[in-house]
Structure formats: structure tokens, C-alpha cells
Design a protein around this motif. Sequence first.
Motif: not given
Length: 494
Positions: A317, A436-439, A452
Amino acid sequence: MSTSTTIIYQPKTEFNPITISSFKAYDIRGELGVNLDEEIAYRIGRAFAQILYQRYHAASTQPDDTTSLRPAIVIGSDIRHSSEQLKQAAIAGMMDAGIDVIDLGMSGTEEVYFATSHYQALGGIEVTASHNPINYNGLKLVKEHSKPISADDGLAEIQALAESGKFTTDNPSGKLQLLTDKSTYVDHVMTFIDTDKLKPLKLVINSGNGSAGPVVDLLIEKLAQANTHVEVIKLHHAPDGSFPNGIPNPMIEANRVATQQAVLEHNADLGIAFDGDFDRCFLFNEKGEFIDGSYVVGMLAQAFLNKYPNESIVYDPRVIYNTEAVINDHGGNAVISKSGHSFIKQVMRDSSAVYGGEMSAHHYFRDFFYCDSGMIPWLLTIELLSITGKTLSELVAGYIEAYPSSGELNFRLTTHDAPAIINAIEKNFSVQNPVKSTLDGLSLNFGEWRFNLRASNTEPLIRLNIESRGDRKLLDTKIQEINEWLAAQGARPA
């Protein structure tokens, strides 16, 4: 094939509890004489073998995919001066645990991956510090079928046993075989390309005085036997554990200069460089320009989807716009994964992905046991250059123009820790309502640009990647904006 009978390391007969601080999230790395030495390598080898041996015997009553395995562990080591001694200590530990050991000699990490599956071994170890400073070393571990081992999937158990020293003592000593023939591995790597399609090309290959040189020689020999006209200029080719031309780490810009100059001097079509254990492959175009790993992922994804339509491609990501566009445009199935080899490999297995790539120059292949290889990417690239008739700069120019990116920017923390900075930047940008992504760390997508930000697993650093949709000016503005914001939080460019 030969049998080795000399074990350099003579272990103690009793082991007191110790603390081993060289265990990391995915592997073991430490400073020599500080948190990694021969005793620690012995303990790790013995604990690793004991745990795998116990699992092997337990599987005999509950048949699964381990029942076809042989009770042996594969081990290899890179060219560092300390690697042989650490390897011999680990071998002694594994044999004392009652496990047979297959020693590959001097090898790269991917050779251990290959041999673990090829010999149907219980697991494998590569003794390497890859691109770390010369006073460091480490061990990379895999279990059956070359599957990775992480802190939450066996590595913590190995650490606990190694630290306690409570080893079983009732097993007969294992046997040792020295199997240094690389031909089966090289033959398998060559299956990824059709040599009949290769056109005359001139390559610069920089092995960085690491472990890559002998494998490069064998692959060049295979190309010659296939009557191709691929000329190779070898740079820093001879394995040398003193690293006379610097630690092989092409991620550092200063370390790229020799390859870039050689490409221009020899009017080469492609430059290739490796890190110390050659599990990463770095590419330079015919102009000597370094190609960011995210664009190489897109290029290889397109090549695989042209060969294998409708397949899944896995990517990390950190930088996604170009990769997702390529996969979607070529009818593939885009599968995102947290970065790191353990996560990528598991997601690839779950989705049966034909290829996976990280912008860090790790490239993974279903037909290479879902493992990463540094040799397969450059072979695929010369095949792609031959099939398309394009230069590397032409192959990636459209990607770079459509989706410019910053490349990975590293910042050293001085006053705040990584979670505090990441939480603060999320709050700062929340008013713009990004996706939003917290992968993996924090990803914020604003539509026409995204970033990122993630903490390093190994250093007091945070790593930033920014990209835009075709707008270089917007990208430059956002790079400056976030750089200034991070500086105000006490994070300085590393």
C-alpha cells in the motif's frame, strides 16, 4: 554431492537462560559481539530444529501437508566473513537436535527458498545481513514449503526456547550433507522466460561483491547455451566479504553511481544491481536512470497479465495508483497486502496470485513457491525488452507521467515517537475528509493525490511516500508541505 564432517563450533553442554535481542518481526539481525554470536546462532539453530522436528512428528498422527517432508533443514550463508562461523554454529545446533542438515555453501536467500521446497525439507536458514553494515549479520528462517516465519507464527516460540536453553537431549545426532550444485535452481529460474524471444542486448550487472556473482555466471552460461546474444558487463562481480566497493545497498543513491556510469560508458540497454543476498533486484534504464521499484511492479504486473489473463496480482500500500491502473487496464485482479514478505506471501497463497511486488524491489512469484527472487525480475525484463522492442525508459515513461511519485522519503525521529507523529498528521489532514486506510501505517487518499506514512520495523525512522494522478506540480507542493510539517514535529530527513 559430498558429506561434510567438520563442525567448527563446539557447543557447551549446559545452557543458562539468556536474553536474545536480535529477533525482529520477520527475521533475526544483530550486531556481532553485541547481540549475535556463535552461541546465539547455535541456540537459534537448535531451537528452530527442535520445534520443527516436534511439529513433524505430531503431523504423523494428523496427516497434513507436512507428511511428505523429510526430517532435514537446509542452510546457506552469504559472503560476509562472519557468516561461515555463524552457519557452522547453527548447523551444530540443528544436528544436536537430531535433524539432518543440507548445507548449500555460499548462497543467496532465494537459493535457500528454492532448496527448502525442492528437497522437501522441514525448513531453511540463510545466514545473511543483506544490506546492513559490515559489523552486522543475521538469520532468515522459513518453514516447510518455503513458508515464512513471523513473530506471531513461530518466531517468538523459537526465541523463547533459544533463550531458555531447555533443549531436548534424547535424539541421536543428525547428519550433514554438503550440496553446493546450483544447476537445478538455475534451471528452474530459467523456466520463467522463453530464450527464443531474446534479442541482442547489452547489460551491466553489479553484484556488489555479494553472493550474486556465481549465480549470474551460471545464468549467463545458460543464455549462451541457448544461442542468445546477450552481452554482460560485470561490475563488482567477485564475492568479497570485506565489500571493497561499499555495502551492496542500491537503495542508497551514492551506491547507484557505479552502475549508472557503467551503463552510460558501455552504452548498455539495461543496468541491474543487487543487495548482498540478492533477494532484491534494482533496475536502471539505458540512460543510467534508476527506476523506482513501484514502476517495476507495474511493468512486471503488465507482463504477467499479458501471459496469464485474469490472474491476481498482489501489491503493497505504499504506492498504489500506477499498479492498480495497470492491473485494472489489463483485466487482472488487484489484491492489496500489508508490506513485508510474510504478509505478501500469505496473501499471494490465499489468492493464488501469479505475481506480487513491493516498491522496495522485492518481487514474488507463484511458480517460485510464492517466494521473492532477485534473479527472475531481470530475466523477465530482458524478455520484455525483446518482445516489445522498447527501451526500459519507454516501457515506464507512461507510468511515471501518469502517476508521478516522490519515492520513499525517510525521516529520523528526534522528539516524538512514530505513533504520535502518525496520529498528529491524521488529525491535521482529517478536515479534508480523505479516504483513510491503516492497513500499513497511515494512508490518506485525497482523490488526486495520496500519501502513506509508516514506521520502520528496524530503525527509529518514519517512511513517507506521496503520489499524484498526473500532476507533478501538485506532487512537489505536497512533498514540500509534508516535509515542513514533519520538520515542525521534530522529524529530520535521514
